[in-house]
Design an enzyme around this catalytic site. Structure first.
Site, mmCIF file in Angstrom:
data_model
loop_
_atom_site.group_PDB
_atom_site.id
_atom_site.type_symbol
_atom_site.label_atom_id
_atom_site.label_comp_id
_atom_site.label_asym_id
_atom_site.label_seq_id
_atom_site.Cartn_x
_atom_site.Cartn_y
_atom_site.Cartn_z
ATOM 1 N N LYS A 155 36.697 45.727 49.588
ATOM 2 C CA LYS A 155 36.148 46.957 48.995
ATOM 3 C C LYS A 155 35.170 47.538 50.013
ATOM 4 C CE LYS A 155 35.803 45.039 44.314
ATOM 5 N NZ LYS A 155 34.814 44.825 43.238
ATOM 6 N N ARG B 27 35.856 29.918 43.610
ATOM 7 C CA ARG B 27 37.140 29.515 43.091
ATOM 8 C C ARG B 27 38.204 30.594 43.271
ATOM 9 N NH1 ARG B 27 34.794 27.716 37.338
ATOM 10 N NH2 ARG B 27 32.843 28.488 38.204
ATOM 11 N N GLY B 28 37.743 31.809 43.547
ATOM 12 C CA GLY B 28 38.641 32.973 43.527
ATOM 13 C C GLY B 28 39.832 32.934 44.459
ATOM 14 N N PHE C 1 36.304 46.923 39.508
ATOM 15 C CA PHE C 1 36.197 45.491 39.251
ATOM 16 C C PHE C 1 37.583 44.969 38.924
ATOM 17 C CE2 PHE C 1 35.040 41.465 37.429
ATOM 18 C CZ PHE C 1 34.000 41.069 38.265
ATOM 19 N N VAL C 2 38.063 44.011 39.702
ATOM 20 C CA VAL C 2 39.443 43.553 39.555
ATOM 21 C C VAL C 2 39.523 42.098 39.090
ATOM 22 C CG1 VAL C 2 40.384 45.207 41.211
ATOM 23 C CG2 VAL C 2 39.601 42.960 42.013
ATOM 24 N N GLU D 259 39.333 34.112 51.743
ATOM 25 C CA GLU D 259 38.447 34.648 50.706
ATOM 26 C C GLU D 259 39.245 35.569 49.786
ATOM 27 O OE1 GLU D 259 36.210 34.547 48.787
ATOM 28 O OE2 GLU D 259 34.362 35.566 49.362
ATOM 29 N N ASP E 245 38.496 36.296 38.743
ATOM 30 C CA ASP E 245 38.092 36.284 37.329
ATOM 31 C C ASP E 245 37.087 37.360 36.973
ATOM 32 O OD1 ASP E 245 35.918 34.990 38.858
ATOM 33 O OD2 ASP E 245 35.037 34.684 36.875
HETATM 34 P P1 IMP Z 1 30.064 39.770 47.983
HETATM 35 O O1 IMP Z 1 29.105 38.698 48.368
HETATM 36 O O2 IMP Z 1 29.402 40.909 47.266
HETATM 37 O O3 IMP Z 1 30.918 40.257 49.136
HETATM 38 O O4 IMP Z 1 30.972 39.178 46.870
HETATM 39 C C1 IMP Z 1 32.078 38.469 47.138
HETATM 40 C C2 IMP Z 1 32.521 37.685 45.932
HETATM 41 O O5 IMP Z 1 32.208 38.329 44.699
HETATM 42 C C3 IMP Z 1 34.022 37.573 45.958
HETATM 43 O O6 IMP Z 1 34.415 36.454 46.670
HETATM 44 C C4 IMP Z 1 34.359 37.459 44.506
HETATM 45 O O7 IMP Z 1 34.298 36.114 44.101
HETATM 46 C C5 IMP Z 1 33.273 38.248 43.803
HETATM 47 N N1 IMP Z 1 33.772 39.598 43.487
HETATM 48 C C6 IMP Z 1 33.573 40.737 44.172
HETATM 49 N N2 IMP Z 1 34.209 41.765 43.627
HETATM 50 C C7 IMP Z 1 34.845 41.268 42.540
HETATM 51 C C8 IMP Z 1 35.723 41.845 41.541
HETATM 52 O O8 IMP Z 1 36.059 43.027 41.539
HETATM 53 N N3 IMP Z 1 36.196 40.983 40.594
HETATM 54 C C9 IMP Z 1 35.853 39.663 40.551
HETATM 55 N N4 IMP Z 1 35.069 39.083 41.466
HETATM 56 C C10 IMP Z 1 34.561 39.878 42.448
HETATM 57 MG MG MG Z 2 34.697 34.571 45.949
#
Ligand code: IMP
Ligand code: MG
Length: 183
Positions: A133, A45-46, A154-155, A101, A161
Site C-alpha cells: 500500500k 502470521r499473515g 483494509f484487506v 511479508e 486477517d
Molecule cells: P506496517 O508496519 O504498517 O507496514 O504494517 C504491516 C503489517 O500490518 C502487515 O504485515 C499486516 O500484518 C498488517 N496490515 C497492514 N495492512 C493490513 C490490512 O489491510 N489488513 C490486515 N492486516 C494489515
Molecule cells: Mg504482517
C-alpha cells in the site's frame, strides 16, 4: 471496533493470486540461482498462506524459518512500535535470505525486521511482499518483489486477517463496514 458488521468485497481472485505467485517465484528462482540453500523467512502470521504457495513454486533448495513481529492486535492501525515475539530458529550469517511479508503498509514492521536481520550479517537479504500500500508509507522501505500494489483499503484473506478472522478466504477482499447503511 471489530464487532461492527462488515462485508468483504473481492479485490484479487484466487486465480490472479496463483498466477502472480508463479511469476514471482520464477523471478526469485532466477535471482537466487546457484545459491547453496536459500533461507525463506516468513513473517507470522499473515504470510503463512503466501509462503506455502511461494516456496512450492521456487525451484531451488530452500530452508523455511519464521519470525513473528508484534502486529496490529485487533486494531486497524499500525502501533508503530515493533517488537519481536518469536525469533528465527536458524542462523542467517553468510546466508542468502528472502523475507516473505503479507503487506507493507506504513513500513514500520518491515523496516524494523530488516534492520534486525541485516545486523546478523546475511550474504544477501531480499524481500518479497504479496501486497503493497504505497500511499500509506511512513518509513522508506521497499520490497524487492511485490505481488500487487493496492489502494488504501483494509484487506483480508489468503492468510491476512481482521482481528484474527477471514485468514482462510482463498482470495483477497476488502473490508466494507455495513452498519448504518441499511444492511
Ligand atoms: P506496517 O508496519 O504498517 O507496514 O504494517 C504491516 C503489517 O500490518 C502487515 O504485515 C499486516 O500484518 C498488517 N496490515 C497492514 N495492512 C493490513 C490490512 O489491510 N489488513 C490486515 N492486516 C494489515
Ligand atoms: Mg504482517
Amino acid at each position: 471496533m471489530s464487532d461492527r458488521p462488515y462485508a468483504i468485497d473481492q479485490l484479487i481472485s484466487a486465480k490472479e493470486i496463483a498466477a502472480r505467485v508463479e511469476a514471482l517465484a520464477r523471478e526469485i528462482t532466477m535471482h537466487f540461482a546457484g545459491t547453496d540453500k536459500l533461507v525463506v523467512v516468513g513473517l507470522l502470521r499473515g504470510s503463512f498462506v503466501f509462503i506455502a504457495d511461494l516456496v512450492r513454486e521456487i525451484d531451488l533448495p530452500v530452508e523455511v524459518d519464521f519470525l513473528e513481529a508484534s502486529s496490529y492486535g485487533d486494531a486497524m492501525q499500525s502501533s508503530r512500535e515493533v517488537r519481536i515475539l518469536k525469533d528465527l530458529r536458524g542462523e542467517i550469517a553468510g546466508r542468502d535470505v528472502l523475507v516473505v511479508e503479507d503487506i507493507v503498509d506504513t513500513g514500520f514492521t518491515l523496516s524494523h525486521v530488516l534492520h534486525l536481520l541485516q545486523a546478523r550479517g546475511p550474504r544477501q537479504l531480499k524481500v518479497c511482499a504479496l501486497l503493497d500500500k504505497p500511499s500509506r508509507r511512513e518509513v522508506a522501505v521497499k520490497a524487492d518483489w511485490t505481488g500487487f500494489a493496492i489502494p488504501d483499503e483494509f484487506v483480508v484473506g489468503y492468510g491476512i486477517d481482521f482481528a484474527q478472522r477471514n485468514r482462510n478466504l482463498p482470495y483477497i477482499g476488502k473490508v466494507r463496514f455495513t452498519e448504518g447503511m441499511g444492511a
